[in-house]
Design an enzyme around this catalytic site. Structure first.
Site, short mmCIF file in Angstrom:
data_model
loop_
_atom_site.label_atom_id
_atom_site.label_comp_id
_atom_site.label_asym_id
_atom_site.label_seq_id
_atom_site.Cartn_x
_atom_site.Cartn_y
_atom_site.Cartn_z
N THR A 106 0.83 -1.22 0.00
CA THR A 106 0.00 0.00 0.00
C THR A 106 0.86 1.27 0.00
OG1 THR A 106 -0.01 0.11 2.40
CG2 THR A 106 -1.76 -1.19 1.38
N ASP A 198 17.44 3.51 -1.17
CA ASP A 198 16.85 3.37 0.17
C ASP A 198 17.85 3.87 1.21
OD1 ASP A 198 14.55 1.40 1.73
OD2 ASP A 198 16.36 1.99 2.81
N ASP A 201 18.91 1.35 4.01
CA ASP A 201 19.80 0.30 3.51
C ASP A 201 21.20 0.83 3.26
OD1 ASP A 201 18.02 -1.78 3.60
OD2 ASP A 201 17.34 -1.53 1.52
N1 U5P Z 1 12.60 5.96 1.32
C1 U5P Z 1 13.90 5.86 0.90
N2 U5P Z 1 14.22 6.21 -0.39
C2 U5P Z 1 13.32 6.67 -1.28
C3 U5P Z 1 11.98 6.77 -0.86
C4 U5P Z 1 11.65 6.42 0.43
O1 U5P Z 1 14.78 5.47 1.66
O2 U5P Z 1 13.68 6.98 -2.43
C5 U5P Z 1 12.21 5.56 2.68
C6 U5P Z 1 12.80 6.44 3.74
O3 U5P Z 1 13.52 5.63 4.62
C7 U5P Z 1 11.65 7.10 4.47
C8 U5P Z 1 10.42 6.53 3.86
O4 U5P Z 1 11.64 6.78 5.84
O5 U5P Z 1 10.82 5.62 2.83
C9 U5P Z 1 9.65 7.71 3.36
O6 U5P Z 1 8.62 7.29 2.66
P1 U5P Z 1 7.27 8.10 2.52
O7 U5P Z 1 6.42 7.69 3.69
O8 U5P Z 1 7.59 9.57 2.47
O9 U5P Z 1 6.74 7.58 1.23
#
Ligand code: U5P
Length: 207
Positions: A106, A198, A201
């Site tokens: 989701t 990420d 990661d």
């Molecule tokens: N996130 C990333 N890289 C991305 C997009 C999201 O690491 O390119 C991870 C981040 O860790 C963050 C979360 O905590 O997803 C943010 O997602 P959102 O809730 O703003 O979609």
């Protein structure tokens, strides 16, 4: 309100952070340095008050921080690196943690841990997450803080997607956003493009 920290040092370090060849050690160092430099900008409006100091030469009035104390709220787990960096700059700040993971189906955030300073309503709050993608995590964290009385909230993210900025502005119009860059868009998996991958990661070497 959105502030983009365009300082050349921040932009240079962010470019290195994006590079897929940047390893875990350098990624952590760069993310910490960027967070520190962003904190310099995000705390520009802190109030000062003159105090009397005796220098070796004479006694005179000088500014010191006054007003509300600060709280740094790390969104787990990637936000930890920002909290650890900024608390070195502002050692009196209290640190809270909000644990969220993003449901891969989701893309909605699921909250699994909340531990906050008790006097959250009397503090200026900085919510920390290196990536503002859909904005779901940030909005959830901000609502959790507001439900516990938080008044003054700034959101600090190293990288943002325009979708995330819009979502936070709409859901939380009182929250100021501080970022180092706003990228092009989100891909179908909710990743920022071009982005840096990420963040969790890359900080912890889990992929
Ligand atoms: N996130 C990333 N890289 C991305 C997009 C999201 O690491 O390119 C991870 C981040 O860790 C963050 C979360 O905590 O997803 C943010 O997602 P959102 O809730 O703003 O979609």
């Amino acid at each position: 309100m959105v502030t983009v920290v365009t300082h050349p040092l921040v932009q240079h370090k962010l470019t290195l952070l994006r590079d897929e060849n940047t390893g875990v050690k350098d990624f952590r160092e760069l993310a910490s340095e960027i967070a520190t430099l962003m904190a310099y900008e995000a705390t520009r409006d802190l109030e000062l008050q003159d105090v009397t100091v005796q220098t070796p030469i004479t006694s005179a009035e000088f500014p010191m921080l006054s007003g509300k104390k600060l709280a740094l709220i790390a969104i787990l787990r990637a936000g930890l690196i920002m909290a650890d960096a900024i608390v070195k700059l502002i050692p009196a700040a209290k640190v809270g943690h909000i644990g969220l993971y993003r449901d891969p189906e989701t893309l909605k955030p699921v909250e699994y841990y909340v531990k906050l300073p008790q006097d959250i309503s009397e503090r200026r709050i900085f919510v920390l997450d290196p990536m503002l993608a859909t904005g779901g995590s940030a909005i959830d964290a901000i609502r959790t803080l507001q439900a516990r009385g938080a008044q003054s909230i700034k959101l600090m993210s190293i990288l943002a997607a325009p979708e995330g900025i819009r979502a936070v502005e709409e859901a939380c119009p009182d929250v100021e956003i501080v970022v180092a860059a706003i990228d092009s868009h989100l891909n179908d998996h909710g990743y920022i493009v071009p982005g840096l991958g990420d963040a969790g990661d890359r900080i912890y070497g889990t992929k």
